[in-house]
Every structure is written in C-alpha cells, then in structure tokens.
Design an enzyme around this catalytic site. Structure first.
Site, PDB file in Angstrom:
ATOM      1  N   SER A 121      22.720 -52.880 111.222  1.00 25.60           N
ATOM      2  CA  SER A 121      22.675 -51.191 110.898  1.00 25.60           C
ATOM      3  C   SER A 121      21.749 -50.573 112.015  1.00 25.60           C
ATOM      4  O   SER A 121      21.772 -49.602 112.311  1.00 25.60           O
ATOM      5  CB  SER A 121      21.986 -51.129 109.555  1.00 25.60           C
ATOM      6  OG  SER A 121      22.423 -51.841 108.598  1.00 25.60           O
ATOM      7  N   HIS A 142      30.344 -51.668 112.025  1.00 26.32           N
ATOM      8  CA  HIS A 142      29.118 -51.415 110.860  1.00 26.32           C
ATOM      9  C   HIS A 142      29.618 -50.727 109.528  1.00 26.32           C
ATOM     10  O   HIS A 142      30.044 -49.719 109.514  1.00 26.32           O
ATOM     11  CB  HIS A 142      27.922 -50.346 111.588  1.00 26.32           C
ATOM     12  CG  HIS A 142      26.964 -50.264 110.648  1.00 26.32           C
ATOM     13  ND1 HIS A 142      26.551 -49.033 110.488  1.00 26.32           N
ATOM     14  CD2 HIS A 142      26.366 -50.865 109.795  1.00 26.32           C
ATOM     15  CE1 HIS A 142      25.617 -48.840 109.493  1.00 26.32           C
ATOM     16  NE2 HIS A 142      25.295 -50.143 109.233  1.00 26.32           N
ATOM     17  N   GLU A 154      31.754 -47.830 111.150  1.00 27.87           N
ATOM     18  CA  GLU A 154      31.458 -47.617 112.496  1.00 27.87           C
ATOM     19  C   GLU A 154      31.846 -48.654 113.616  1.00 27.87           C
ATOM     20  O   GLU A 154      31.323 -49.733 113.365  1.00 27.87           O
ATOM     21  CB  GLU A 154      29.982 -47.060 112.621  1.00 27.87           C
ATOM     22  CG  GLU A 154      29.470 -45.942 111.672  1.00 27.87           C
ATOM     23  CD  GLU A 154      28.168 -45.516 111.844  1.00 27.87           C
ATOM     24  OE1 GLU A 154      27.902 -44.607 111.687  1.00 27.87           O
ATOM     25  OE2 GLU A 154      27.285 -46.641 111.828  1.00 27.87           O
ATOM     26  N   ASN A 192      23.743 -43.027 110.074  1.00 26.60           N
ATOM     27  CA  ASN A 192      22.125 -43.042 110.005  1.00 26.60           C
ATOM     28  C   ASN A 192      21.395 -42.168 110.580  1.00 26.60           C
ATOM     29  O   ASN A 192      20.276 -41.658 110.335  1.00 26.60           O
ATOM     30  CB  ASN A 192      21.465 -44.473 110.064  1.00 26.60           C
ATOM     31  CG  ASN A 192      21.806 -45.268 108.710  1.00 26.60           C
ATOM     32  OD1 ASN A 192      22.105 -44.959 107.703  1.00 26.60           O
ATOM     33  ND2 ASN A 192      21.822 -46.624 108.906  1.00 26.60           N
TER      34      ASN A 192
HETATM   35  N1  LIG Z   1      22.597 -54.470 102.702  1.00 27.43           N
HETATM   36  C1  LIG Z   1      23.272 -53.114 103.310  1.00 27.43           C
HETATM   37  O1  LIG Z   1      23.157 -52.075 102.669  1.00 27.43           O
HETATM   38  C2  LIG Z   1      23.773 -53.205 104.640  1.00 27.43           C
HETATM   39  C3  LIG Z   1      24.471 -52.403 105.137  1.00 27.43           C
HETATM   40  C4  LIG Z   1      24.980 -52.234 106.265  1.00 27.43           C
HETATM   41  C5  LIG Z   1      24.677 -53.350 107.359  1.00 27.43           C
HETATM   42  N2  LIG Z   1      24.025 -54.286 106.820  1.00 27.43           N
HETATM   43  C6  LIG Z   1      23.558 -55.440 107.666  1.00 27.43           C
HETATM   44  O2  LIG Z   1      24.443 -56.361 107.464  1.00 27.43           O
HETATM   45  C7  LIG Z   1      23.605 -57.759 108.035  1.00 27.43           C
HETATM   46  C8  LIG Z   1      23.676 -58.402 106.617  1.00 27.43           C
HETATM   47  O3  LIG Z   1      22.935 -57.841 105.514  1.00 27.43           O
HETATM   48  P1  LIG Z   1      22.984 -58.332 103.873  1.00 27.43           P
HETATM   49  O4  LIG Z   1      22.731 -57.160 103.327  1.00 27.43           O
HETATM   50  O5  LIG Z   1      24.402 -58.780 103.862  1.00 27.43           O
HETATM   51  O6  LIG Z   1      22.202 -59.458 103.927  1.00 27.43           O
HETATM   52  P2  LIG Z   1      21.943 -60.768 102.840  1.00 27.43           P
HETATM   53  O7  LIG Z   1      20.553 -60.915 102.926  1.00 27.43           O
HETATM   54  O8  LIG Z   1      22.462 -60.194 101.604  1.00 27.43           O
HETATM   55  O9  LIG Z   1      22.548 -61.968 103.502  1.00 27.43           O
HETATM   56  C9  LIG Z   1      22.663 -62.131 104.810  1.00 27.43           C
HETATM   57  C10 LIG Z   1      23.200 -64.025 104.789  1.00 27.43           C
HETATM   58  O10 LIG Z   1      22.968 -64.387 106.083  1.00 27.43           O
HETATM   59  C11 LIG Z   1      22.631 -65.683 105.878  1.00 27.43           C
HETATM   60  N3  LIG Z   1      22.131 -66.081 107.173  1.00 27.43           N
HETATM   61  C12 LIG Z   1      20.666 -65.681 107.936  1.00 27.43           C
HETATM   62  N4  LIG Z   1      20.557 -66.329 108.834  1.00 27.43           N
HETATM   63  C13 LIG Z   1      21.863 -66.910 109.492  1.00 27.43           C
HETATM   64  C14 LIG Z   1      22.285 -67.402 110.454  1.00 27.43           C
HETATM   65  N5  LIG Z   1      21.607 -67.801 111.655  1.00 27.43           N
HETATM   66  N6  LIG Z   1      23.693 -68.033 110.725  1.00 27.43           N
HETATM   67  C15 LIG Z   1      24.407 -67.762 109.398  1.00 27.43           C
HETATM   68  N7  LIG Z   1      24.111 -67.435 108.343  1.00 27.43           N
HETATM   69  C16 LIG Z   1      22.924 -66.765 108.338  1.00 27.43           C
HETATM   70  C17 LIG Z   1      21.721 -65.649 104.815  1.00 27.43           C
HETATM   71  O11 LIG Z   1      21.776 -67.091 104.429  1.00 27.43           O
HETATM   72  C18 LIG Z   1      22.432 -64.592 103.955  1.00 27.43           C
HETATM   73  O12 LIG Z   1      23.237 -65.326 102.944  1.00 27.43           O
HETATM   74  C19 LIG Z   1      22.280 -57.138 108.392  1.00 27.43           C
HETATM   75  O13 LIG Z   1      22.420 -56.957 109.895  1.00 27.43           O
HETATM   76  C20 LIG Z   1      22.172 -55.824 107.748  1.00 27.43           C
HETATM   77  O14 LIG Z   1      21.489 -55.076 108.535  1.00 27.43           O
HETATM   78  C21 LIG Z   1      23.366 -54.281 105.583  1.00 27.43           C
END
Ligand SMILES: NC(=O)c1ccc[n+]([C@@H]2O[C@H](COP(=O)([O-])OP(=O)(O)OC[C@H]3O[C@@H](n4cnc5c(N)ncnc54)[C@H](O)[C@@H]3O)[C@@H](O)[C@H]2O)c1
Length: 509
Positions: A121, A142, A154, A192
């Site tokens: 993000s 994204h 995106e 954003n």
């Molecule tokens: N949550 C949101 O609203 C949202 C929206 C858009 C984008 N994002 C982006 O998406 C990504 C994930 O967000 P999320 O909310 O799903 O996070 P989350 O914490 O729910 O999940 C992340 C997962 O990644 C795993 N992980 C961490 N490091 C790792 C690695 N090196 N290799 C493999 N797995 C690994 C963790 O164990 C976890 O299960 C981030 O980059 C975040 O910025 C999140």
C-alpha cells in the site's frame, strides 16, 4: 512476457493474500499459496472452504464449483514449490527489506518470464524492484480490503516495469471481476493519494472550531451526498491505521501543505481514542452503536421578518433567492440592506467576516448560506455566523431556512463553510494527480468511486458543481487564510481558463 495467466502464487496468506487467492480461484486460476507460517496457509484454506460452502448453500455457486475452487488453492510448503507459476502476488508484511529479500529469492526459483507483483500500500514498486535482476517483470497489484468486495485494483508501473507486465495484471484483474486502474509509482498511488482531501480538511475545519465532528459528518453526508463524513470514516478505518498513513504521505511528498496532518489525530491516537474497534473514537460506541447528541431544536419563526440577499455573488444570490421564494420569505430588493432586515451573504471560499468587511454590512444581522450544493428540502443546509452575528438574527435565519423541514447546521465562521472547503480540496487534489500524470482522469475517477465509495469521481464532481466555482473557492480560501494548502492545481486553473471539463486529457498528449 506471459499474458494469459493460468497459474499464480500468492505469498502471504493473511487478510489480503487470502482474498486474492479467493477471487483468483473463483475465476478458474490455479493458486499456489505460501506463507512462512504454515498455519496461516491452513487457516486461509479452511476459511475459503467455509466461505465457498456458504456461497453454495445460498445458491451463488454450485457444490461442484465450490469444490473445484477449493481444489485450485494448493498449499505450498516452500518457495521452491513455486517453479511453475506465471505470476507471484506478494502480500506479506509491509517492510521494504523483507519484500526485497523475497523478490530476490523468487527470481532464483521462477521462470524468467514470470511476473512478480506486490500488493504493497505504501512502499515504492521501483524500490522493491531495485533488488531484482529483471526489474522489468516487477509491478504493483494493489487490492483493497476486503478484496472480494472492493472491486478495484491499482496496477502500478515502477520506473523499470515493462508495460506488458501491467497489461497482463490488468487483464487478469478483469477476469477476476475487478476494475484495474493504472498508476505511476508515486506515494499513495491513486486511492490513498486522492483520499487525503476528505480527512485532512475535515480535521482542519474541526481544529478551527467551525463545527463539531458530528456536524461536519452530517454536512458531508446530507448536504454533499457522501456515504460517510471524515470522522465516521476515520472511526471505521481506526486512527492506528489512518494517522500513520496521513503522516507518511505528507512526508513522502516533502511536506506538501495540501496533505498536512492535524495534531488532533496525534493526541487522540496517543490517548487510545482510536475508533470503532476500541469502542471510542471521534464518537463513543456504547454497545457497538455510534452515539450522537441530538441537534439543537429549530427556534421559533420570527414574525414579519424581511430578508435582504447580498448581490456580491450573482449565482449564489439567485440560488438563495429561489430557495427563499419557495419558503415564502419576504425578500427586500433594495440596493442597500434596509436597517431592519436579516442579511444573507452567499460566499464561495470566504467567511462571513470577510464578506461583512468587504461589503460594509451590519455584522450583527449578517449570516452566510452555502449555495454550492442544491438547496432542496431533502438536503441539509448550512448557515454560517460571524463572531459578531447576534443570537436573535441567527435564530431568525435558522427558523426560516428550516421552515420546509430541511435539516439546518449552524456553524461558526469558516472560509468556505464545511462542504465547500472539503469538496474543493478533494477536487483540487484529484486535479493535481491528473496534472502529475499519475493516472488518467478517467482512472482517477474510477479508482475513487470504487475505492473510496464517493458518490462520483472527484473530477466529474468538480465538473458537475462547476469547476470555475471550485477554483473561486480555492483562490478565496488561499487569500483569506494565507495557506498554500489551498493553492489551486494548474490542471484545474487551466481547464477553467480554457472552458474545458476537468475530465479532458490534453489533445497534444
Ligand atoms: N490489510 C489491508 O487493509 C491492506 C490493504 C491493501 C494492501 N495491504 C498490503 O498487503 C500486504 C499484506 O497485508 P495483510 O493485511 O494481508 O497482512 P497480514 O498480517 O494479515 O498477513 C501477512 C502474512 O504474511 C506472512 N509473511 C510475513 N513475512 C513473510 C515472508 N517473508 N514470506 C512469506 N510470508 C510472510 C505472515 O505470516 C502473514 O500471514 C501488506 O503489504 C499490506 O500493506 C493491506
């Protein structure tokens, strides 16, 4: 570069990875799901199984389709299991060093034409790709949370991304039922970035003591037509998420005044007033329900009231006049206001005090009426006071404006009321996104309508309200406050000067 994608990997099986796996599998794509925490993969697959089972019970999927979708989500126990995929979508922790490390490792495993996409993000796609031997295969993909319901994604081109990589992601997004919008690698991408206007300007209005949080929200909903006002929105996203984003975008654009955050959220976050999820944010949520104080009652109408409407803004005067006629008000048409009449001014981007000063009016009897949005009875109206407006004239104006049952918000002096200034900031920021060619005007509007749920895209909204009025609001706000935050975008200024819609792209491009 692979175009027709049949097998992908999703790395990171958290909230986002799970959602991406869901829509891909539903679209017939095979998904290898990997997470450093194997339990996360098991949990994700189990939650997808339950979800599809529910959908098939509701008749939205057949039992066979549900079973086939689940069979397409294949757990991977190591990165080495991802050799046959055509695309990797990374949705791991938001850390540049960890993402770079993952992408470098993936390059040693996948084929040379496999696309590597990040769901980041806030990180730069170009910075993630810099650690790769083949940065042309890296792009941003994204999605928004919850992925299946937020139908926009995106597609971000880094400085070294091959256009074909983004094209393939856009085609896959469409197959998954999502609308792709294409963005340059700039902080906040489109959604954003465009979303800065609502919250930061709402906070400025509150900080100037113009109106309460609930009043600002009600005006944005019931006058300007948004689904939620800034404080309801921040309570939903929670300040532990939205405050750091406000700070990060402001810093990444090197203290751009348009994005300046407010200490209101710093203090509230530090105090644990985070939002709905903690039971208290800008509103209290006893029993999970938002608590709002009742609005002050409408005062009694003043018998024999006569009203003089300032001619300083022809358009606003005509709108106010049309409304007052439907309310059967006694409108006085003299060149100067008579000594016993209520005085109504209809400024754009100015406060009542400035109108009083410039037009040499009697401050005690002068109130402002916001005429930017339609004034029909099912919409909220905003009545603005100067520090010198007397209570009896305030009450007379309030009673008159509420006499057809329309809700009326009485606010303190503000350059641009509430709706004018927030909407003008939203249109201005979107205009500048177009000026910087971060995305096409059409993609900006699509991204904002689908990603932020606004009633219209910001550029279409500016065209509908009158871009020349938006420009006047911004210029006046800048003059009255002296704040560069309100300086109009060149995109907006030039289109008003040339009589072009905000949604037009230069013919010479
Ligand atoms: N949550 C949101 O609203 C949202 C929206 C858009 C984008 N994002 C982006 O998406 C990504 C994930 O967000 P999320 O909310 O799903 O996070 P989350 O914490 O729910 O999940 C992340 C997962 O990644 C795993 N992980 C961490 N490091 C790792 C690695 N090196 N290799 C493999 N797995 C690994 C963790 O164990 C976890 O299960 C981030 O980059 C975040 O910025 C999140």
């Amino acid at each position: 570069m692979t175009i027709d994608i049949q097998t992908i990997a999703v790395v990171g099986a958290g909230a986002m990875g799970r959602g991406i796996a869901q829509i891909a599998a539903q679209a017939g794509v095979r998904v290898r799901l990997y997470d450093t925490n194997a339990d996360a993969v098991t949990a994700a697959r189990e939650s997808l199984r339950q979800l599809w089972e529910k959908l098939s019970q509701k008749g939205k999927l057949s039992a066979e389709q549900a079973e086939a979708a689940l069979a397409r989500v294949i757990p991977a126990s190591s990165l080495q299991d991802l050799t046959d995929v055509q695309l990797v979508v990374e949705a791991i922790v938001e850390r540049l060093d960890i993402k770079r490390d993952l992408f470098a490792q993936l390059e040693g495993i996948v084929s040379t034409d496999c696309i590597l996409a990040s769901n980041t993000s806030s990180l730069s796609i170009t910075a993630i790709a810099a650690a790769c031997k083949h940065p042309q295969r890296v792009a941003g993909f994204h999605f928004f949370n919850p992925v299946a319901l937020m139908k926009v994604v995106e597609v971000i081109d880094g400085l070294r991304s091959a256009p074909e990589a983004g094209d393939a992601l856009a085609a896959l997004a469409r197959r998954m039922g999502h609308t792709p919008v294409r963005a340059k690698d700039m902080p906040g991408f489109i959604v954003n970035h465009a979303g800065r206007g609502m919250n930061t300007e709402g906070l400025r209005v509150a900080q100037e003591n113009v109106a309460s949080f609930a009043q600002i929200d009600a005006i944005m909903r019931e006058q300007a037509g948004f689904r939620m006002g800034p404080f309801e929105l921040m309570d939903l996203t929670a300040l532990d998420v939205s405050h750091p984003v406000m700070e990060s975008i402001y810093q990444q654009f090197y203290d751009e005044p348009r994005f300046r955050p407010s200490p209101i959220t710093t203090v509230r976050l530090a105090g644990g007033l985070i939002g709905r999820k903690t039971g208290e944010g800008f509103y209290a949520y006893p029993d999970g329900q938002k608590q709002v104080l009742a609005e002050s009652p409408v005062p009694a109408a003043q018998a024999g009231l006569s009203v003089w409407i300032s001619p300083a803004h022809t358009d606003g005067q005509a709108r106010a006049r049309a409304l007052l006629q439907t309310l059967n008000a006694n409108i006085v048409d003299t060149a100067e206001p008579p000594a016993d009449a209520l005085i109504i001014v209809t400024p754009l981007g100015e406060d009542v005090s400035t109108s009083v000063f410039q037009q040499q009016l009697d401050a005690a009897r002068t109130v402002g009426l916001d005429t930017l949005h339609p004034l029909q009875a099912d919409k909220r109206r905003t009545l603005m006071l100067s520090p010198a407006t007397q209570a009896n004239w305030r009450d007379a104006a309030h009673a008159l404006l509420a006499s057809d049952g329309a809700p009326v918000s009485v606010i303190q002096d503000s350059p641009g009321f509430v709706a004018q200034r927030i909407v003008a900031c939203i249109v201005n920021i979107a205009s500048d996104i177009a000026q910087q060619r971060i995305a096409t005007p059409q993609d900006i509007d699509r991204a904002v309508t689908l990603g932020l749920g606004y009633p219209a895209g910001p550029l279409a909204m500016g065209d509908a309200l009158g871009s020349e009025r938006i420009l006047e609001i911004l210029r006046n706000m800048q003059r009255v406050t002296g704040d560069m935050r309100y300086r109009p975008s060149l995109w907006l200024q030039r289109r008003v000067q040339l009589g072009l819609p905000l949604l037009t792209v230069p013919a010479s491009r």
